[in-house]
Design a protein around this motif. Structure first.
Motif, short mmCIF file in Angstrom:
data_model
loop_
_atom_site.label_atom_id
_atom_site.label_comp_id
_atom_site.label_asym_id
_atom_site.label_seq_id
_atom_site.Cartn_x
_atom_site.Cartn_y
_atom_site.Cartn_z
N ALA A 399 11.83 -15.15 -3.79
CA ALA A 399 11.88 -14.12 -2.75
C ALA A 399 10.72 -14.32 -1.79
O ALA A 399 9.64 -14.78 -2.18
N TRP A 400 10.97 -13.97 -0.54
CA TRP A 400 9.97 -14.13 0.51
C TRP A 400 9.58 -12.78 1.09
O TRP A 400 10.41 -11.88 1.23
N SER A 401 8.31 -12.66 1.43
CA SER A 401 7.79 -11.49 2.13
C SER A 401 7.05 -11.97 3.36
O SER A 401 6.29 -12.95 3.30
N SER A 402 7.28 -11.31 4.50
CA SER A 402 6.57 -11.72 5.72
C SER A 402 6.51 -10.56 6.69
O SER A 402 7.15 -9.52 6.50
N GLY A 403 5.74 -10.74 7.74
CA GLY A 403 5.61 -9.76 8.81
C GLY A 403 5.11 -10.46 10.05
O GLY A 403 4.83 -11.67 10.05
N PHE A 404 4.96 -9.72 11.14
CA PHE A 404 4.50 -10.33 12.38
C PHE A 404 3.15 -11.03 12.22
O PHE A 404 2.91 -12.09 12.78
N PRO A 407 1.64 -14.22 7.20
CA PRO A 407 2.37 -15.47 6.93
C PRO A 407 3.30 -15.30 5.73
O PRO A 407 3.05 -14.50 4.83
N SER A 408 4.37 -16.05 5.74
CA SER A 408 5.37 -15.94 4.68
C SER A 408 4.74 -16.22 3.32
O SER A 408 4.00 -17.19 3.14
N THR A 409 5.04 -15.33 2.37
CA THR A 409 4.55 -15.48 1.00
C THR A 409 5.74 -15.62 0.06
O THR A 409 6.70 -14.85 0.15
#
Length: 696
Positions: A399-404, A407-409
């Motif tokens: 699974a990926w988590s990111s925001g503006f 950076p993608s984790t």
């Protein structure tokens, strides 16, 4: 870039029925005259923008980000405890399909073994191959059907590949280029949907005939098993398997339009069509349960109503035996500001990716003793979440988590417990210090509140001087969510620009109804929503029209064209990417006929009148001060096609209106076939935006 005047008509796109089209030569995609026009305008735009020192700086910085070897390799679970990845960098322009074992990947020091080198294949074949993915025969998944397109078109060539020997199978299955689908029935049999006979395509240009092809047979020996109608968007038939790879039944479909489909299931001589709305999506077969995603309210035989956006499931075998008596279980029912973003599954769990006020959540569902229950995967809150890959041999999920600004984790999640382990975070690609993200709401013309995100400096001066880029899509139930873009951050935010992302109607941020509110003759609501966000940015004194630019692609390119013609007073820069622009004739251009469910039928008196009223190509008027737009497209785009952008630019030229034009000769609908082309496109866009919006 200004051209000489050729016409003083109010709009030269409006021609008498018997008059020749002076821009008609641009309809011939690869025609000599058309390509000469393209090369001349490409050269003029590059000469103008390329003389700005920012151009080479931006191109170099963008390419460095795109080719960075320290980015996180996006993993996909593969059979037997392996992890696959598709990788591109400066040495592998077209890319590598490669594999490592799970322990090596988790350690952060994977020993990648190349399965297929697309660059080497392209060189050997003399083609610009763009890898379209593989479909492998379960459960071993060692025999695969590889899709390759020349230059990135939707039409691809399909070849049989052996993962064990890392080579194409001699005398294996081979399908020449076309808009087609192929799926495994067994080791010596595939189902093929394609143009078997010349002209045997739908009006949208897609296949509607499926045949069974046995090993060793030629295409003319294949036996037909399904046929849709020429008026369908597309039609086909394929085998349905459970998570173990075991064959369950055949499914056939007819996409009646972009949002209505007729699904049937075939078990031997028995064919069943479930009494669900044709807007419903068949999403999974899990633990013997068939899972559907509803796009409108539906009432079952017992009188129970399931609302639009809900996910339901019922026993597949029981449903096949008595389809009129199905009584589904409810897995998820959204509120007004919730939506389903995706459905996937592991060996023992069904995975739903959800959104609430454009913030993500992932839930794992399990079935025990006929009852469904769910747990939340313990991923970071207040971020965009997505499933990268779900393992069909365990309950592991990437699974990926990111925001503006985040950076993608990458996380490894256990869908059985909800627990997660952080694997790695991508390096920062720009300096985010001093930046912040806010969510605001604008009020549209009809009173509807429309959310948007604003990324800007915490100490932003509210004096209207901040260069601001506003982006949106607004169609096809596609959600626009916060995500990390190194190029946007480096080339725009780090230079002092602000970025706004609008969640306007037509998208899927708040479920099917948010989308439906802007369909067909209601589409002006979408354009009003976008203008309202622009006006809100100005009212907040973030920016002014002089410093406000907009960008969008495909359907978002149509949005840009409408904003260019309807509200030229609001923007000083308009980036129009791979757009639809001629809405009077769009159904006769490339795959345009397939989108009538979204836009309407130009031949219908009511819908046609509306489409003409908003069609950018037909609403450019003499005497109006338009901002100087940048039109971008691709010769190889066989979905929307380059003709929309070509003829709009040529119309501007005929009316002596300034514009920039750039057409990548490869890349398909993505407008770039490799990382170098992508970097050049970014340099064109951000140099143009800087010149227009960052000037004092």
């Amino acid at each position: 870039m200004t051209t000489v005047a050729k016409s003083t008509a109010s709009n030269p796109a409006d021609l008498p029925n018997d008059a020749p089209d002076p821009r008609g030569f641009l309809d011939e995609i690869d025609g000599e005259a058309a390509m000469a026009w393209v090369h001349a305008h490409n050269a003029a735009s590059l000469a103008q923008l390329g003389q700005n020192p920012l151009f080479e700086q931006y191109r170099t910085e963008a390419l460095k980000i795109l080719e960075a070897t320290d980015r996180v390799p996006a993993p996909n679970f593969a059979t037997g405890g392996f992890v696959d990845n598709f990788w591109q960098d400066k040495d592998h322009v077209q890319g590598l399909w490669r594999r490592t074992n799970w322990d090596a990947y988790k350690s952060g020091q994977p020993d990648w073994q190349t399965i297929l080198d697309i660059d080497a294949l392209a060189k050997a074949d003399g083609k610009t191959w763009v890898y379209g993915g593989s479909s492998c025969l379960p459960p071993a998944n060692t025999r695969c059907l590889i899709s390759l397109s020349d230059g990135g078109t939707d039409a691809d060539e399909i070849r049989e590949f052996d993962v064990t020997t890392k080579s194409f199978v001699k005398d294996g299955f081979f399908l020449p280029a076309g808009k087609q689908n192929a799926s495994w029935r067994d080791a010596d049999t595939i189902y093929v949907s394609r143009e078997f006979t010349p002209g045997e395509l739908t009006e949208s240009g897609y296949a509607y005939v499926t045949k069974v092809l046995k090993r060793g047979q030629t295409l003319d020996q294949a036996v037909e098993i399904h046929r849709g109608e020429k008026t369908d968007v597309s039609a086909g038939r394929y085998p349905v398997r459970d998570i173990t790879g075991a064959y369950v039944a055949d499914a056939s479909y007819r996409y009646l339009d972009y949002y209505h489909s007729q699904y049937s299931f075939h078990d031997g001589d028995r064919t069943v069509t479930f009494p669900l709305p044709t807007t419903s999506s068949f999403s999974a077969l899990h633990e013997g349960q068939i899972v559907w995603w509803l796009k409108e309210d539906w009432t079952s035989a017992s009188g129970r109503t399931f609302t639009s956006g809900s996910v339901i499931a019922f026993d597949f075998k029981q449903g096949m035996a008595n389809p009129t008596a199905i009584e589904p279980a409810l897995l998820f029912q959204p509120s007004a500001h919730e939506s389903v973003e995706g459905i996937s599954q592991t060996r023992n769990r069904l995975i739903l990716t959800l959104s609430a006020n454009v913030v993500g959540e992932i839930r794992a569902y399990s079935l025990k003793d006929g009852q469904w229950s769910s747990i939340r995967i313990e991923l970071p809150e207040n971020s965009t979440l997505s499933v990268g890959s779900a393992d069909d041999e365990s309950d592991r999920v990437f699974a990926w988590s990111s925001g503006f600004l985040q950076p993608s984790t990458l996380y490894l999640a256990d869908a059985a417990t909800g627990k997660v382990e952080k694997l790695r975070t991508a390096p920062s690609r720009f300096n985010a210090e001093g930046l912040q993200v806010q969510q605001h709401w604008a009020t549209s013309k009809d009173g509807t509140r429309v959310p948007y995100f604003l990324v800007a400096r915490k100490d932003i001066k509210l004096d209207g001087t901040t260069p601001t880029l506003l982006y949106a899509y607004g169609g096809f139930e596609v959600s626009m969510q916060p995500s990390y873009s190194g190029s946007l951050g480096k080339l725009w935010l780090e230079q002092g620009g602000a970025y706004a992302l609008a969640n306007i109607r037509g998208g899927g941020e708040f479920g099917p109804k948010w989308h439906e509110a802007g369909m067909k003759t209601n589409r002006q609501r979408i354009y009003d929503d976008f203008a309202a966000v622009g006006e809100d940015l100005i009212a907040r004194k973030v920016t002014t029209p002089e410093h406000l630019g907009i960008m969008g692609g495909s359907n978002g390119g149509l949005l840009m064209g409408v904003q260019l013609t309807q509200r030229p007073d609001l923007w000083n820069a308009v980036v129009v990417q791979v757009p639809l622009l001629d809405m009077v004739n769009y159904t006769r251009m490339s795959a345009g006929a397939s989108w009538q469910g979204e836009y309407g039928n130009p031949d219908d008196p009511v819908e046609g009148a509306f489409l003409r009223s908003i069609s950018p190509y037909h609403n450019v008027k003499a005497g109006v001060a338009y901002p100087e737009p940048l039109f971008e497209t691709s010769t190889k785009d066989d979905r929307v096609g380059p003709v929309h952008a070509r003829k709009m630019a040529a119309l501007f030229e005929d009316m002596s209106l300034p514009f920039y034009y750039y057409e990548n000769t490869e890349g398909g609908h993505n407008a770039a076939a490799n990382l170098q082309e992508t970097a050049r496109r970014y340099a064109i866009e951000y140099t143009y935006l800087a010149e227009k919006l960052m000037k004092k």
